[in-house]
Design a protein around this motif. Structure first.
Motif, PDB file in Angstrom:
ATOM      1  N   PRO A   1       0.811  -1.224   0.000  1.00  0.00           N
ATOM      2  CA  PRO A   1       0.000   0.000   0.000  1.00  0.00           C
ATOM      3  C   PRO A   1       0.846   1.278   0.000  1.00  0.00           C
ATOM      4  O   PRO A   1       1.887   1.346   0.652  1.00  0.00           O
ATOM      5  N   LEU A   2       0.369   2.262  -0.728  1.00  0.00           N
ATOM      6  CA  LEU A   2       1.056   3.559  -0.799  1.00  0.00           C
ATOM      7  C   LEU A   2       0.896   4.289   0.527  1.00  0.00           C
ATOM      8  O   LEU A   2      -0.047   4.056   1.277  1.00  0.00           O
TER       9      LEU A   2
ATOM     10  N   ALA B   1      -6.831  10.085   7.283  1.00  0.00           N
ATOM     11  CA  ALA B   1      -5.609   9.546   6.682  1.00  0.00           C
ATOM     12  C   ALA B   1      -6.010   8.458   5.697  1.00  0.00           C
ATOM     13  O   ALA B   1      -6.547   7.428   6.083  1.00  0.00           O
ATOM     14  N   VAL B   2      -5.791   8.724   4.416  1.00  0.00           N
ATOM     15  CA  VAL B   2      -6.161   7.759   3.369  1.00  0.00           C
ATOM     16  C   VAL B   2      -4.937   7.469   2.507  1.00  0.00           C
ATOM     17  O   VAL B   2      -4.016   8.289   2.425  1.00  0.00           O
ATOM     18  N   HIS B   3      -4.943   6.309   1.882  1.00  0.00           N
ATOM     19  CA  HIS B   3      -3.825   5.984   0.997  1.00  0.00           C
ATOM     20  C   HIS B   3      -3.837   6.913  -0.215  1.00  0.00           C
ATOM     21  O   HIS B   3      -4.898   7.242  -0.747  1.00  0.00           O
ATOM     22  N   ARG B   4      -2.664   7.301  -0.622  1.00  0.00           N
ATOM     23  CA  ARG B   4      -2.524   8.130  -1.809  1.00  0.00           C
ATOM     24  C   ARG B   4      -3.078   7.367  -3.012  1.00  0.00           C
ATOM     25  O   ARG B   4      -3.035   6.140  -3.070  1.00  0.00           O
TER      26      ARG B   4
ATOM     27  N   CYS C   1       5.936   8.182 -11.012  1.00  0.00           N
ATOM     28  CA  CYS C   1       4.689   7.411 -10.968  1.00  0.00           C
ATOM     29  C   CYS C   1       4.917   6.112 -10.191  1.00  0.00           C
ATOM     30  O   CYS C   1       6.045   5.724  -9.909  1.00  0.00           O
ATOM     31  N   ASP C   2       3.806   5.463  -9.856  1.00  0.00           N
ATOM     32  CA  ASP C   2       3.904   4.221  -9.088  1.00  0.00           C
ATOM     33  C   ASP C   2       4.011   2.998  -9.977  1.00  0.00           C
ATOM     34  O   ASP C   2       4.354   1.912  -9.516  1.00  0.00           O
TER      35      ASP C   2
ATOM     36  N   GLN D   1      -3.763   0.738  -3.011  1.00  0.00           N
ATOM     37  CA  GLN D   1      -4.639   1.603  -2.211  1.00  0.00           C
ATOM     38  C   GLN D   1      -4.959   1.019  -0.840  1.00  0.00           C
ATOM     39  O   GLN D   1      -5.788   1.564  -0.113  1.00  0.00           O
ATOM     40  N   GLY D   2      -4.332  -0.104  -0.507  1.00  0.00           N
ATOM     41  CA  GLY D   2      -4.552  -0.669   0.811  1.00  0.00           C
ATOM     42  C   GLY D   2      -5.759  -1.578   0.903  1.00  0.00           C
ATOM     43  O   GLY D   2      -6.227  -1.871   1.999  1.00  0.00           O
TER      44      GLY D   2
END
Ligand code: AMP
Ligand code: MG
Length: 418
Positions: free
Chosen positions: A17-18, A171-174, A241-242, A324-325
């Protein structure tokens, strides 16, 4: 040659997860919570009236009946946002409205329909037990309680809950940033003048749409010509980028350069021949632009439009979820009943494009298209799902249950047609 499941597992094992970012409530919908959401306050903060009526002591009105009302003295009023500060004593009542704090001393609310008031006297014609029509403090949640766990895909109701818990930021994943690079001398962008042997780049837009629908951010790197220089130059745009998704150029043909060129750019490549249809070899590697470490991972999709989209659904979709988790899969694979018989499988897992129709009993009926040519974009667009036909599966009859992979709808979490 490896199975779809193995290719998927190998690709997913390279991702985690990011990191989280903080977002305001109105931005956080559809994002995935990265840290537990703890209540910043107790809800309701105090006992609250659940009805319009009279706040009284239950002992005072225990025997009250419509035919035999109890007379009490009105000592004040409590409304939502305006508490009554005093204490309700024996023989006393406070006019109260829904949402108002129940005053000290009172332990129940008698509905206004059961009471009649004139001047300072109120005649209570309905019994009220202790706690009747009163929501106790903290009945919803108490300060410090974990309301939502990490990994939660935030719904409208979750946002409502976070707001009630007085948490203005979450708090959320990027969002994953996915660079998309099309390759091929034959491609032009939609709307551009096409030369005599050119076709329109469709795949980049389909893959970008999928990325967006799955909660990612698509970064279009345009079209690389089939030259090493053009490919290297375009691929450099993936920095930051990811993931870099390339489309086409992945086979072993003379003009298929992705493997060689990106290999020279530092990618350590796994080149998978996957036992699946549609879909040609799929590329996966790490380290685009790496200079002694790091670099952007690479997912090389086949160029054929249907293959590109099917591979994106099979491999890019779970990857976006993991970044995204979220768990790689929504849950157990959905099933549908076949509308027609289909033949048994060979060594390659088949993914039949099909429409879905909801039956009266709530189950889905899947009808595969008679034409399963992997270059037919119009049927891909009309399909609602893929029917999965595992390697060497026996023939299936109409009515048999089959595993399906619904295409994602335009919005996160939605199916193409429901
Ligand atoms: P390739 O893997 O590059 O040999 O491409 C296989 C087939 O897919 C060829 O017919 C290409 O013209 C077509 N193709 C490749 N990339 C795209 C794209 N971005 N949009 C539409 N068709 C494509
Ligand atoms: Mg090509």
């Amino acid at each position: 040659v490896i199975s779809v499941a193995e290719a998927r597992a190998r690709i997913l094992s390279a991702f985690s997860p990011l990191p989280p970012e903080m977002l305001g409530l109105s931005q956080a919908m559809g994002r995935v919570l990265a840290r537990p959401l703890l209540a910043a306050r107790t809800q309701p903060p105090w006992p609250v009236a659940a009805m319009d009526g009279w706040a009284v002591r239950a002992v005072d009105v225990g025997g009250a009946r419509r035919t035999d009302p109890v007379a009490l003295r009105r000592i004040g009023e409590a409304a939502a946002g305006r508490a009554f500060d005093g204490t309700v004593g024996p023989g006393e009542a406070v006019r109260i409205f829904t949402g108002a704090p129940v005053p000290d001393g009172a332990d129940c609310v008698v509905m206004q329909e059961d009471c009649t008031a004139s001047g300072d006297e109120v005649r209570v014609g309905g019994a009220g037990g202790p706690g009747r029509h009163v929501r106790p403090a903290g009945v919803d949640f108490a300060e410090g309680r974990e309301l939502l766990a990490p990994g939660r895909l935030l719904s409208a109701r979750d946002i409502m809950l976070a707001a009630a818990a007085d948490r203005p930021w979450l708090a959320v994943h990027r969002r994953p940033r996915i660079a998309i690079l099309s390759t091929g001398d034959e491609l032009v962008a939609p709307g551009e003048a096409a030369g005599p042997s050119q076709i329109v780049n469709s795949n980049a837009f389909g893959v970008a749409g999928l990325v967006t629908a799955l909660g990612g951010e698509a970064v279009d790197l345009g079209i690389a010509l089939d030259t090493p220089a053009s490919l290297a130059e375009r691929a450099a745009g993936a920095r930051g980028c990811d993931l870099l998704v390339t489309i086409g150029g992945a086979s072993d043909g003379d003009h298929d350069l992705v493997k060689a060129v990106l290999g020279r750019l530092g990618v350590s490549l796994d080149f998978y021949k996957i036992a699946m249809r549609p879909g040609k070899p799929l590329m996966f590697g790490r380290g685009v632009g790496a200079h002694g470490g790091g670099g952007v991972p690479l997912l090389g999709l086949p160029g054929n439009p249907v293959s590109a989209m099917v591979c994106a659904v099979l491999f890019l979709q779970p990857l976006l979820r993991v970044l995204q988790g979220l768990p790689a899969d929504h849950g157990p694979p959905p099933v549908a009943r076949l509308a027609v018989a289909v033949k048994g499988g060979d060594a390659r897992q088949d993914h039949l494009r099909a429409t879905l129709e909801r039956q009266a009993d709530g189950t889905w009926l899947a009808t595969p298209f008679a034409i399963q040519d992997s270059a037919i974009i119009s049927l891909l667009a009309r399909a609602d799902a893929l029917i999965v036909r595992p390697p060497h599966c026996p023939p299936a009859a109409a009515g048999d249950a089959v595993e399906i992979i619904p295409f994602p709808g335009p919005f996160p979490g939605g199916m193409a047609r429901t």
